[in-house]
Design a protein around this motif. Structure first.
Motif, short mmCIF file in Angstrom:
data_model
loop_
_atom_site.label_atom_id
_atom_site.label_comp_id
_atom_site.label_asym_id
_atom_site.label_seq_id
_atom_site.Cartn_x
_atom_site.Cartn_y
_atom_site.Cartn_z
N UNK A 112 22.04 9.45 36.19
CA UNK A 112 23.10 9.08 35.25
C UNK A 112 23.29 10.13 34.17
N UNK A 113 22.26 10.94 33.90
CA UNK A 113 22.31 11.85 32.75
C UNK A 113 23.42 12.90 32.87
N UNK A 114 23.57 13.50 34.04
CA UNK A 114 24.57 14.57 34.19
C UNK A 114 25.98 14.06 33.92
N UNK A 115 26.43 12.94 34.52
CA UNK A 115 27.78 12.44 34.19
C UNK A 115 27.94 12.13 32.70
N UNK A 116 26.87 11.62 32.07
CA UNK A 116 26.96 11.27 30.65
C UNK A 116 26.99 12.51 29.76
N UNK A 117 26.33 13.59 30.18
CA UNK A 117 26.26 14.81 29.37
C UNK A 117 27.34 15.82 29.72
N UNK A 118 28.03 15.61 30.83
CA UNK A 118 28.96 16.63 31.35
C UNK A 118 30.05 16.99 30.35
N UNK A 119 30.53 16.01 29.59
CA UNK A 119 31.60 16.28 28.64
C UNK A 119 31.19 17.29 27.58
N UNK A 120 30.01 17.11 27.01
CA UNK A 120 29.54 18.04 25.98
C UNK A 120 29.22 19.42 26.57
N UNK A 151 29.65 6.59 21.77
CA UNK A 151 29.89 7.99 22.10
C UNK A 151 29.02 8.38 23.30
N UNK A 152 29.16 9.64 23.72
CA UNK A 152 28.33 10.12 24.84
C UNK A 152 26.85 9.99 24.53
N UNK A 153 26.46 10.34 23.30
CA UNK A 153 25.05 10.28 22.92
C UNK A 153 24.57 8.83 22.92
N UNK A 154 25.44 7.90 22.55
CA UNK A 154 25.08 6.48 22.60
C UNK A 154 24.68 6.08 24.02
N UNK A 155 25.49 6.48 25.01
CA UNK A 155 25.19 6.11 26.38
C UNK A 155 23.95 6.84 26.90
N UNK A 156 23.76 8.07 26.47
CA UNK A 156 22.54 8.80 26.85
C UNK A 156 21.31 8.11 26.27
N UNK A 157 21.42 7.71 25.00
CA UNK A 157 20.32 7.00 24.35
C UNK A 157 20.07 5.65 25.00
N UNK A 158 21.15 4.94 25.34
CA UNK A 158 21.01 3.65 26.01
C UNK A 158 20.29 3.81 27.35
N UNK A 159 20.65 4.86 28.07
CA UNK A 159 20.01 5.11 29.36
C UNK A 159 18.54 5.46 29.17
N UNK A 160 18.24 6.29 28.18
CA UNK A 160 16.86 6.74 27.94
C UNK A 160 15.96 5.57 27.52
N UNK A 161 16.50 4.67 26.69
CA UNK A 161 15.70 3.56 26.18
C UNK A 161 15.75 2.32 27.07
N UNK A 162 16.46 2.43 28.20
CA UNK A 162 16.59 1.30 29.13
C UNK A 162 17.26 0.10 28.48
N UNK A 163 18.23 0.37 27.61
CA UNK A 163 18.99 -0.69 26.95
C UNK A 163 20.48 -0.44 27.12
N UNK A 164 21.08 -0.89 28.22
CA UNK A 164 22.50 -0.60 28.46
C UNK A 164 23.45 -1.32 27.51
N UNK A 165 22.92 -2.29 26.74
CA UNK A 165 23.79 -3.08 25.85
C UNK A 165 23.36 -2.97 24.39
N UNK A 166 23.04 -1.76 23.94
CA UNK A 166 22.59 -1.57 22.56
C UNK A 166 23.64 -2.06 21.56
N UNK A 167 24.89 -1.73 21.79
CA UNK A 167 25.95 -2.12 20.87
C UNK A 167 26.05 -3.63 20.77
N UNK A 168 26.03 -4.32 21.90
CA UNK A 168 26.14 -5.77 21.91
C UNK A 168 24.91 -6.40 21.26
#
Length: 414
Positions: free
Chosen positions: A218-226, A277-294
């Motif tokens: 998942x990391x490459x699609x999430x980081x690709x924009x930056x 943001x992109x970093x939010x989704x990267x952080x969510x993926x890293x911490x195994x929390x896909x619903x951090x915002x919620x």
């Protein structure tokens, strides 16, 4: 008791997510975090075991009596379990048809084979060469270095603004193109639409189904924009070097310098991970929390309930674990502080700056012969376009807040 002997379980992806598993279906774009016991029940359903057999298997493996009836009801409500295969296929088809009818975003389709070419060794080498060349030129050539005054202009306001806006729009689309191609490489069908981050209008790439992929992929699609943003900056730096080497100067050079500044600001904006943001989704993926915002919203809602003695908000779900509670506390603090700082910035910086533009335009119009006609037109047009961009973002933001409050009110009223 629910009889599931003849029920049909739709295809589900099961990906390890920390100590739990992320289970869902990419076509429905529904994913849930489940414990090991829940995954074992799903595996038993796939194998065709009856409810009584599953209870016995779970009792032998986990040494506890699992509430299978409630879990089966959850699978039914989530749309993962149906009375027959025909019902399952019909439900997924109906969901797909409804999504196509209501979702006006553009669906990006590219075969994984073609998408993989953008990440082949020759392309990666080209990317590294551009980045290395830009770094070298930045160190050795003063004329290509960051111009912190690039946004300050004294003439051609409207031309400068519209050209920069168009150029940055192209760069933003390239940013989203990076996400979409990297997602297509994994077999996804990303969607591109227009949205907002608070009052800022942004292009948004929806990588639906990415949680059906292993965590590491998942990391490459999430980081690709930056990564594309860094490539864009590198190309602009190289272009600046050649243009200035041939004696080009003036507004065109300043626009390119301003474009670099704008991209850098956008990259820094990605680290405002209290937004999605992109970093939010990267952080969510890293911490195994896909619903951090919620989770942050749920935690703050619970605090609102306490402060108002239950008149507003809602209590935390009873099944909230200690680990989830710790994550909620940390991220909700970042979430709240980030929004307070952003709104303070809006009130103290952005609104006064826009008001100053309005005053300048008004003074130019009412100054008589002191300011020539085309300068007046330039200043007024500049203010109008600036206000339209800002106003459009504010409209999307406030409309989103209004719809959110309306949905919550409807839920509260039953």
């Amino acid at each position: 008791m629910t009889n599931i002997d003849n029920y049909h379980l739709i295809p589900l992806s099961i990906q390890p997510q920390g100590k739990e598993y992320l289970v869902g279906n990419a076509d429905l774009d529904e994913f849930y975090q489940l414990p090991t016991e829940g995954v074992r029940v799903i595996e038993c359903l796939k194998e065709g075991h009856s409810l009584d057999q599953i209870k016995k298997i779970c009792l032998d493996e986990f040494n506890e009596d699992i509430d299978l009836e409630s879990f089966v009801e959850f699978l039914l409500e989530a749309g993962f379990l149906y009375k027959s295969q025909a019902d399952a296929e019909s439900a997924i088809k109906a969901h797909t048809t409804q999504t196509a009818a209501t979702d006006k975003r553009w669906v990006f389709r590219m075969s994984p084979k073609v998408a993989s070419l953008f990440f082949s060794w020759p392309i990666v080498l080209l990317y590294c060469l551009a980045l290395t060349s830009a770094v070298y030129l930045y160190i050795t050539e003063p004329q290509v270095r960051i111009n912190l005054s690039a946004f300050y202009i004294t003439e051609h306001f409207t031309v400068f603004f519209l050209t920069l806006l168009f150029s940055f729009s192209v760069v933003s689309l390239l940013h989203e193109f990076g996400h979409m191609v990297a997602g297509s490489r994994l077999g996804l069908e990303p969607r591109l639409g227009i949205g907002n981050r608070l009052w800022t209008i942004v292009a948004e790439c929806d990588l639906s189904g990415i949680y059906s992929q292993p965590k590491s992929k998942r990391y490459l699609p999430l980081m690709a924009g930056m990564l594309v943003d860094l490539f864009s900056i590198s190309c602009i730096v190289i272009a600046l070097y050649f243009l200035t080497s041939y004696g080009v100067e003036g507004t065109g050079i300043q626009i390119l310098q301003a474009l670099i500044l704008q991209i850098l600001i956008t990259i820094s904006w990605q680290f405002h991970f209290f937004l999605k943001t992109d970093v939010y989704y990267i952080l969510s993926n890293y911490t195994d929390n896909p619903n951090l915002d919620q989770q942050a919203r749920t935690y703050l809602n619970a605090w609102l309930s306490r402060l108002t003695f239950g008149r507003a908000g809602a209590s935390l779900p009873t099944d909230t674990t200690g680990t989830q509670l710790k994550t909620m506390r940390i991220f909700s603090s970042v979430w709240l502080i980030g929004r307070i700082v952003s709104i303070t910035f809006l009130i103290l910086i952005i609104v006064p700056a826009l008001a100053q533009y309005a005053r300048d335009a008004w003074q130019a119009v009412t100054s008589g012969a002191q300011v020539d006609f085309w300068t007046k037109v330039d200043l007024v047009a500049f203010f109008i376009f600036s206000f339209l961009v800002f106003g459009g973002g504010m409209t999307l933001w406030l409309r989103g807040r209004f719809n959110f409050l309306k949905r919550n009110q409807n839920v509260a009223n039953g």
